[in-house]
Write an enzyme that holds these catalytic residues in place. Structure first.
Site, PDB file in Angstrom:
ATOM      1  CE  LYS A 142      -2.424  -1.003   3.762  1.00 35.56           C
ATOM      2  NZ  LYS A 142      -2.457  -2.414   4.161  1.00 35.56           N
ATOM      3  CB  THR A 143       2.575   2.876   2.613  1.00 32.66           C
ATOM      4  OG1 THR A 143       3.051   1.777   3.396  1.00 32.66           O
ATOM      5  CG2 THR A 143       1.160   3.223   3.035  1.00 32.66           C
ATOM      6  CE  LYS A 215      19.094   7.331   7.169  1.00 35.62           C
ATOM      7  NZ  LYS A 215      19.575   6.369   6.170  1.00 35.62           N
ATOM      8  NE  ARG A 294       9.271   3.468  47.987  1.00 37.61           N
ATOM      9  CZ  ARG A 294       9.079   2.884  49.157  1.00 37.61           C
ATOM     10  NH1 ARG A 294       9.159   3.606  50.270  1.00 37.61           N
ATOM     11  NH2 ARG A 294       8.810   1.592  49.249  1.00 37.61           N
ATOM     12  CE1 TYR A 295      14.947   1.070  49.318  1.00 33.61           C
ATOM     13  CE2 TYR A 295      14.091   3.308  49.515  1.00 33.61           C
ATOM     14  CZ  TYR A 295      14.211   2.024  50.015  1.00 33.61           C
ATOM     15  OH  TYR A 295      13.614   1.678  51.194  1.00 33.61           O
ATOM     16  CG  HIS A 358      15.280 -10.985  53.811  1.00 29.05           C
ATOM     17  ND1 HIS A 358      15.241  -9.724  53.258  1.00 29.05           N
ATOM     18  CD2 HIS A 358      15.367 -10.786  55.153  1.00 29.05           C
ATOM     19  CE1 HIS A 358      15.311  -8.814  54.213  1.00 29.05           C
ATOM     20  NE2 HIS A 358      15.385  -9.434  55.376  1.00 29.05           N
ATOM     21  CD  GLU A 420       7.232  -4.230  54.157  1.00 24.72           C
ATOM     22  OE1 GLU A 420       6.628  -3.541  53.314  1.00 24.72           O
ATOM     23  OE2 GLU A 420       8.059  -3.769  54.964  1.00 24.72           O
ATOM     24  CG  ASN A 508      24.322 -26.548  51.000  1.00 27.40           C
ATOM     25  OD1 ASN A 508      24.235 -27.210  49.994  1.00 27.40           O
ATOM     26  ND2 ASN A 508      25.498 -26.085  51.482  1.00 27.40           N
ATOM     27  NE  ARG A 528      23.318 -30.681  51.293  1.00 26.13           N
ATOM     28  CZ  ARG A 528      22.460 -29.896  50.637  1.00 26.13           C
ATOM     29  NH1 ARG A 528      21.221 -29.777  51.073  1.00 26.13           N
ATOM     30  NH2 ARG A 528      22.838 -29.241  49.573  1.00 26.13           N
ATOM     31  NE  ARG A 602      22.020 -30.058  41.353  1.00 25.78           N
ATOM     32  CZ  ARG A 602      23.298 -29.947  41.005  1.00 25.78           C
ATOM     33  NH1 ARG A 602      24.213 -30.752  41.535  1.00 25.78           N
ATOM     34  NH2 ARG A 602      23.672 -29.032  40.126  1.00 25.78           N
TER      35      ARG A 602
END
Length: 606
Positions: A142-143, A215, A294-295, A358, A420, A508, A528, A602
């Protein structure tokens, strides 16, 4: 030939950008006869392979093109600023074109976009009137024409460029407003589309125009995001010759190239899935900025959160696509912890509560009554649970929400537990309102359930590690009894529970469980035996009759991990096996009458 004829007659989606709706397929357009004016006629050459030398000879001997092919490309330019608009996503199109009309900007458009614009009462020139050439090949072309790309790419302050387009009656195009065929939406649909449908949704003309305009950013503004329409109109009102508008065009150009890059990454990902397997020789991951945080892990580290726009993530869900119903903005560590909690919780099929601190689960319990599961998860380690993340794999109702809001720490039966985040796959309206009452800062997240799945990418300095997510579940593992004592059905269920938990704990890793709840875990120790000691300490007086899971084999057993666990009262142990000293583990368990199972796999987690 029959297959080709069938393909030609099949519904085409190549013109999706031009349609108001995005169907899976549309009927091919009628294609006008090609315009041959000014081109040399070569008799009966349809089946010939014409080489370079032959083509050069034809060019040399051909009659010069007729004036109509060079000086009358299409409709003559009016001299007004021109915008070329071709959109799949027509969001805010009405606002845009009416704003452009008020500014005296001529609009050129394609197919369905042109129809939508005309229906809004704004004058619009069809692109075929500019090129003097009809759409062809079911809308594939088309273009892709000099009358379009010459008008976009001409450097305005370069006399030879302006003379060249003037010689061919090509007007400049000052705004290119384009977005692309909905490739991602098409190829991630259920059921999956045919390969040919996916191919037809690979946009060609759109990226060509976008890249050309980007461009030539010194002279052309390119817009790929409807969110930029208001600022575009404001900048145009101020005047296109300002330094501010020049900087705006640069930002738009960056966005345009990034848009095409992400689009191409999705096309490449899809094609690799069709033709390859395993890690691709090259890959690009398209990321979308969701929030500047925030950080990072620490206040001195800058941070942001991106969602993964890869096709493989289209339907998987998880924390990245969660809805935050309430609370403070999410932090870097919040995202990590919420993801760890939710993936662990969703790994369980029974109604389950998981509490994480954590990124390590400090409490896990499965019960038909989620209130009881929550209480047991807290009691596994109430010190660690305080300030942690609470995850559920079932919706939260008002009764459960009240339990979360009012529950006191088992340490003193007075202090309300603080968290939290609470994350779940859903909330009843009353449950959500009750939970909001716990704290204005409590983050309440709703996310589509997601156990470990998909692809895992992890950065190292200068590179990335690629692996499948650890989606292996106990149901897919053979538990082999290697001890003289054999497990009861309850012990076997507890061992599977502990084994599912241990893969979510940092190596471990040791987990101790009993009756569908975690009693203690040891994580992240360089050896361990220390992880075993920590897990036993947390289990405390409840260790008698419990089971123990280890994410990897025991290198030593006598007077070490296995014997320490046996002496403490553990009744059954599961580990991968594979150590040179596996027999020592068997002998220790036989001495104390403890069940020992191996899995052959494992679950290291670093």
């Amino acid at each position: 030939m029959a297959a080709m004829q069938s393909l030609r007659s099949a519904k085409s989606v190549a013109s999706v950008r031009s349609e108001a709706q995005v169907p899976a397929a549309v009927q091919p357009r009628a294609v006008a006869k090609p315009l041959l004016a000014g081109r040399p006629a070569v008799a009966d050459c349809s089946s010939l392979l014409v080489g370079r030398a032959t083509r050069q000879m034809l060019r040399a001997t051909a009659a010069p093109p007729s004036p109509s092919s060079s000086s009358a490309t299409g409709k003559a330019s009016t001299g007004k600023p021109r915008a070329l608009i071709s959109l799949s996503d027509k969001t805010n199109l009405d606002m845009l074109v009416k704003g452009l009309k008020e500014l005296g900007i001529e609009i050129v458009s394609t197919g369905g976009t042109a129809t939508t614009i005309a229906n809004s009462g704004v004058p619009c020139t069809k692109v075929e009137d500019v090129t003097g050439f009809p759409e062809m090949l079911d809308g594939r072309v088309k273009t892709l024409h000099p009358a379009v790309h010459g008008g976009i790419l001409a450097i305005r302050d370069k006399p030879e460029h302006m003379a060249a387009i003037a010689a061919h009656n090509i007007g400049t195009i000052d705004l290119v407003i384009v977005n692309l065929y909905p490739f991602r939406k098409t190829v991630t649909a259920t059921p999956a589309p045919a390969f040919e449908v996916g191919v037809e949704n690979i946009d060609i003309g759109g990226p060509a125009m976008i890249r050309a305009a980007a461009k030539n950013m010194a002279h052309v503004a390119v817009v790929v995001d409807p969110a930029d329409y208001p600022e575009l109109l404001e900048q145009l009102k101020k005047g296109s010759g300002s330094a501010e508008f020049a900087e705006f065009r640069k930002r738009l150009a960056w966005k345009a190239f990034q848009h095409c890059s992400s689009y191409d990454a999705q096309v490449a990902e899809w094609l690799w899935k069709q033709v390859g397997s395993g890690p691709a020789p090259q890959m690009t991951v398209p990321l979308q900025l969701e929030a500047t945080l925030r950080y990072g892990e620490n206040p001195h580290q800058a941070a942001a959160f991106y969602t993964d726009a890869s096709l493989r993530e289209a339907t998987l869900g998880g924390v990245a696509t969660s809805v935050v119903h309430w609370g403070k903005e999410m932090s870097y560590n919040n995202y990590l912890d919420a993801d760890a909690a939710y993936q662990c919780c969703c790994d369980y099929t029974e109604p389950t509560c998981v509490i994480v601190k954590h990124t390590n689960p400090c409490g896990i319990a499965s019960r038909g009554d989620l209130r009881e599961a929550y209480r047991l998860a807290v009691r596994a380690d109430p010190i660690s649970a305080f300030g942690g993340i609470v995850a559920f794999n079932r919706p939260v109702d008002a009764d459960l929400a009240r339990e979360i809001r009012e529950f006191r720490s088992p340490q003193d039966n007075e202090t309300k537990m603080f968290y939290e985040i609470v994350i779940a796959p859903g909330y009843t309206p009353e449950g959500l309102e009750v939970l909001k009452g716990k704290s204005k800062n409590l983050r309440i997240l709703e996310a589509k359930a997601r156990a470990p799945s998909g692809l895992s990418l992890r950065q190292v300095a200068g590179g990335w590690l690629w692996q499948d997510a650890d989606s292996l579940q106990p149901e897919a593992i053979t538990f082999t009894c290697v001890s003289e004592a054999k497990p009861t059905q309850q012990q076997l269920e507890d061992l599977k529970f502990a084994w599912r938990a241990v893969k979510h704990v940092k190596s471990n890793a040791i987990t101790i469980a009993k009756e569908g709840r975690l009693l203690g875990m040891g994580s992240g120790q360089p050896n361990r035996v220390n992880s075993v000691r920590i897990a036993l300490e947390k289990a405390g007086a409840e260790v008698g009759g419990s089971v123990l899971a280890s994410d990897a084999f025991f290198p030593f057993s006598w007077n070490d991990s296995v014997e320490i666990a046996c002496k403490a009262g553990v009744s059954a142990i599961v580990h991968p096996g594979g150590s040179l000293r596996d027999q020592d583990a068997i002998d220790v368990c036989n001495k104390y009458g403890v069940v020992l199972l191996t899995t052959g796999v494992r679950h290291f987690r670093h």
